[in-house]
Scaffold this active site. Structure first.
Site, PDB file in Angstrom:
ATOM      1  N   ASP A  25      -5.803 -27.698   6.576  1.00 29.56           N
ATOM      2  CA  ASP A  25      -7.273 -28.271   7.071  1.00 29.56           C
ATOM      3  C   ASP A  25      -6.757 -29.938   7.478  1.00 29.56           C
ATOM      4  OD1 ASP A  25     -10.119 -29.021   7.964  1.00 29.56           O
ATOM      5  OD2 ASP A  25     -10.500 -27.443   6.798  1.00 29.56           O
ATOM      6  N   HIS A  60      -8.359 -29.310  12.668  1.00 33.30           N
ATOM      7  CA  HIS A  60      -8.320 -29.685  11.647  1.00 33.30           C
ATOM      8  C   HIS A  60      -7.140 -29.829  11.409  1.00 33.30           C
ATOM      9  CE1 HIS A  60     -12.328 -28.818   9.919  1.00 33.30           C
ATOM     10  NE2 HIS A  60     -12.683 -28.350  11.497  1.00 33.30           N
ATOM     11  N   GLU A  86     -15.370 -26.869  15.204  1.00 32.36           N
ATOM     12  CA  GLU A  86     -14.850 -27.628  15.003  1.00 32.36           C
ATOM     13  C   GLU A  86     -13.768 -28.971  15.972  1.00 32.36           C
ATOM     14  OE1 GLU A  86     -17.627 -28.719  10.938  1.00 32.36           O
ATOM     15  OE2 GLU A  86     -15.636 -28.223  10.917  1.00 32.36           O
TER      16      GLU A  86
HETATM   17  C1  TNX Z   1     -18.087 -26.221   8.628  1.00 26.17           C
HETATM   18  S1  TNX Z   1     -17.043 -23.419   8.696  1.00 26.17           S
HETATM   19  C2  TNX Z   1     -16.597 -25.957   8.655  1.00 26.17           C
HETATM   20  C3  TNX Z   1     -16.045 -26.225   7.315  1.00 26.17           C
HETATM   21  C4  TNX Z   1     -16.505 -27.300   6.593  1.00 26.17           C
HETATM   22  C5  TNX Z   1     -17.752 -26.398   6.222  1.00 26.17           C
HETATM   23  C6  TNX Z   1     -18.631 -27.305   4.753  1.00 26.17           C
HETATM   24  C7  TNX Z   1     -16.553 -23.930   9.442  1.00 26.17           C
HETATM   25  C8  TNX Z   1     -15.642 -23.342  10.761  1.00 26.17           C
HETATM   26  N1  TNX Z   1     -15.470 -25.277   9.805  1.00 26.17           N
HETATM   27  O1  TNX Z   1     -14.504 -27.601   7.848  1.00 26.17           O
HETATM   28  O2  TNX Z   1     -15.506 -27.516   5.180  1.00 26.17           O
HETATM   29  O3  TNX Z   1     -18.453 -26.572   7.372  1.00 26.17           O
HETATM   30  O4  TNX Z   1     -19.865 -26.205   4.513  1.00 26.17           O
END
Ligand code: TNX
Length: 651
Positions: A208, A280, A345
């Site tokens: 990440d 990420h 994301e």
């Molecule tokens: C969303 S779930 C994210 C993570 C974070 C999390 C915290 C996802 C695919 N991405 O990067 O750690 O929320 O709850």
């Protein structure tokens, strides 16, 4: 030959006194497990009580017929040894089956119980376990939950016939080791606990923005640079940034990974690695900035949380790099049919700014940045499938279309899961509001710092992975669900345990048990019996709320009887009524009593449960409100001698 070596090993193990722990303390009556109901988490599909007890003692023999049953028998012996300090002899002599545990391996294609189902028949003279090797392993997980905690000469097990099979094929738990590194020994402990409750997948979030934690031989800087974070933001102090000054380091060597994967396999858990892309990816780009779209850009291992614009640039060089990385990864996880490629994301600003990406869009006729993301994922998917594996991605991968062979993890609620199932994808439900175990388990103000809204044990238990909107046919595409433990605010293994347990036990029952056998109050009863087993393994679970503690709106004249039972054996409840947080000097709850609640003067009760070894629960609050006139019953006699009160508080 090998077979006899195994028998020999087990015989030596069982006969050798060096392997025996000193005998368990003084004789103690067995717990009520023998006489009570059969308590198994997750609840089996069918339990028929027959009469009597089987007595397991040091003379009990294990009888096996095939090599696969040897392995199953071995796992029973491991558990016996760990808990009671002895093992049973194993042989293939079926002649005299008195006082024995007989394992029968059935090939998956010859059983109606399915690949994971089992039958466990406990009769006074013998126990018969049958199923595939995996099924037998699950039978053992059920059987050992019927054992008392301490061995006092014999383990008495109530006779019953249990037939069982899971509701879902994918029963997963996830762990983010990128935000905070967790040592290999803990990963094994976590996997072992999951296996105990019949989970079959462990999703290992290895990379990440804040850390790259898997050794890749061809690209050593990934771990040299990417596994080191200078420090971490304190709490949520992002702006202005306040750092803690404490470096976070750590990665798993390929050898450690192989060892963990083999360990998981012996527990019938498949480990799915996640290499998050194209977003990420700050830690990877800090190590190899050439695979980003920006030159002279301060790529770095991030010290805060949230989204970052750092993103892999979709050049041929980047794909070669990612294919090399995934190639090494796939070799390390030979048994996983899947590789998780993230896809969540993604911030697309750097793509938007890039002349290379503009040219790529023109050439490939990609209309938007989202379309590049899909094109990116499809290319990666082609590579992964050329190596005989399938991809899993977070639900963002759906946005501009991805091949139907991709499995989708629906995390942004149920909607993306419904959409993906209707489009024919296999779907794993991980809706953040239901199964993100980084969210607090109660009132956030009274819980450790965490993200998101509260998800209680009961919320998890009531979660159904199959959305009502789906037709039965589309519902078949929901292959299961998974609890996710993101570790932004979860720094140490014991903090992971606190967040994951006991919620993971509730989710295990969601994933394994048929809906018709589920019942939350019964689950709580079973949990009460199961938690001491977690104590035995030093699991720092969150102590659940006392039964009977909940907000009440009282009618005029209604007596407010405070009738609490401790949720853990030998626990004590301390409480206050003045709005302060209770501690060990506060009033000790002993027996039910009447609480005076005057009209329009709400009473707030704050309680804390303390275990016999001094572990404290968070503070639990209940509010009692009476509207209208009150006539508080002064003549109420507390039911001091009610047997259930004595039983639960007396332990
Ligand atoms: C969303 S779930 C994210 C993570 C974070 C999390 C915290 C996802 C695919 N991405 O990067 O750690 O929320 O709850």
């Amino acid at each position: 030959m090998k077979r006899f070596l195994i028998i020999g090993f087990l015989l030596v193990l069982s006969g050798c006194s060096l392997w025996e722990k000193p005998k368990q303390k003084t004789a103690k009556p067995q717990t009520d497990v023998i006489f009570g109901e059969i308590s198994i988490i997750p609840q089996p599909a069918s339990i028929i009580r027959t009469g009597g007890l089987f007595e397991l003692n040091r003379e009990t023999k294990i009888v096996v017929a095939a090599e696969s049953s040897f392995r199953a028998a071995n796992s029973l012996n491991e558990i016996l040894f760990e808990n009671y300090g002895f093992t049973l002899s194993v042989s293939d002599d079926r002649a005299n089956a008195e006082n024995s545990i007989v394992f029968s391996n059935i090939a998956a294609n010859e059983t109606t119980m399915g690949e994971e189902g089992y039958s466990l028949k406990i009769a006074p003279e013998l126990i018969e376990i049958s199923g595939t090797e995996r099924g037998m392993f699950y039978a053992i997980q059920s059987l050992v939950q019927l054992f008392p905690l301490d061995f006092t000469g014999a383990i008495q097990i109530p006779a019953a016939e249990i037939t069982d099979a899971p509701r879902f094929a994918y029963r997963g738990m996830h762990l983010d080791v990128a935000r905070h590194f967790m040592p290999p020994e803990f990963i094994k402990k976590y996997i072992e606990l999951l296996a105990q409750y019949k989970y079959n997948y462990f999703h290992w979030h290895l990379t990440d923005d804040q850390g790259w934690r898997i050794e890749i031989k061809k690209y050593p800087r990934l771990t040299e640079i990417g596994s080191n974070r200078r420090e971490t933001v304190v709490g949520k102090s992002y702006k202005p940034f306040v750092g803690d000054g404490i470096p976070v380091k750590g990665f798993y060597t390929q050898e450690q990974i192989r060892d963990i994967v083999a360990f998981a396999k012996s527990k019938h858990i498949t480990v799915i690695p996640e290499i998050d892309m194209p977003g990420h990816s700050s830690a990877a780009l800090a190590a190899y900035p050439a695979y980003g779209c920006k030159t002279n850009y301060p790529y770095r291992v991030q010290t805060t949380w949230g989204g970052f614009p750092d993103v892999f640039c979709p050049t041929e060089e980047t794909f070669r790099f990612l294919e090399d990385v995934l190639g090494e990864v796939m070799e390390l996880f030979p048994d996983s049919p899947y590789v998780h490629i993230g896809g969540d994301e993604v911030m697309m600003d750097h793509w938007r700014d890039s002349a290379f990406v503009r040219e790529l869009k023109r050439r490939e006729n990609l209309k938007s940045e989202q379309a590049i993301q899909s094109w990116f994922i499809r290319r990666i998917e082609d590579f992964v499938s050329s190596r005989g594996k399938k991809i899993i991605g977070w639900d963002e991968i759906l946005e501009e279309g991805v091949r139907p062979s991709a499995t989708v993890m629906a995390w942004r609620g149920f909607e993306p899961g419904i959409k993906a199932a209707r489009a024919g994808h296999n779907v794993i439900m991980t809706p953040a509001d239901a199964v993100y175990f980084d969210h607090p388990q109660g009132n956030a103000a009274l819980e450790p710092l965490s993200l998101g809204g509260q998800i209680t044990l009961e919320d998890v238990y009531k979660f159904d992975p199959i959305p009502k909107e789906l037709s039965p046919e589309d519902a078949n595409n929901i292959i299961g669900a998974q609890g996710c433990v993101w570790t932004e605010f979860i720094k140490r293994p014991k903090d992971v345990e606190y967040m994951a347990f006991p919620r993971a036990l509730a989710l295990a029952e969601v994933l394994w048990s048929k809906q018709r056998v589920k019942n939350f109050p019964e689950f709580l009863e079973k949990l009460y019996r199961e938690l001491p087993r977690l104590d035995r393994k030093n699991v720092h679970y969150r102590i659940p709320k006392p039964n009977g503690l909940f907000d009440r709106n009282l009618l005029a004249g209604e007596k407010m009887v405070l009738d609490l039972t401790v949720p853990i054996a030998d626990g004590k409840i301390y409480y206050t009524l003045d709005g302060t947080n209770p501690n060990l000097k506060s009033a000790l709850y002993q027996v039910p009593f009447i609480l005076d609640v005057e009209s329009n003067k709400p009473v707030e009760l704050r309680a804390k449960v303390v275990s016999s070894n001094g572990r404290e629960s968070p503070v639990f609050i209940a509010k009692y409100v009476r509207r209208g006139n009150s006539t508080v019953g002064k003549n109420y006699v507390p039911p001091l001698n009610r047997p259930e009160v004595k039983k639960k508080n007396g332990r």
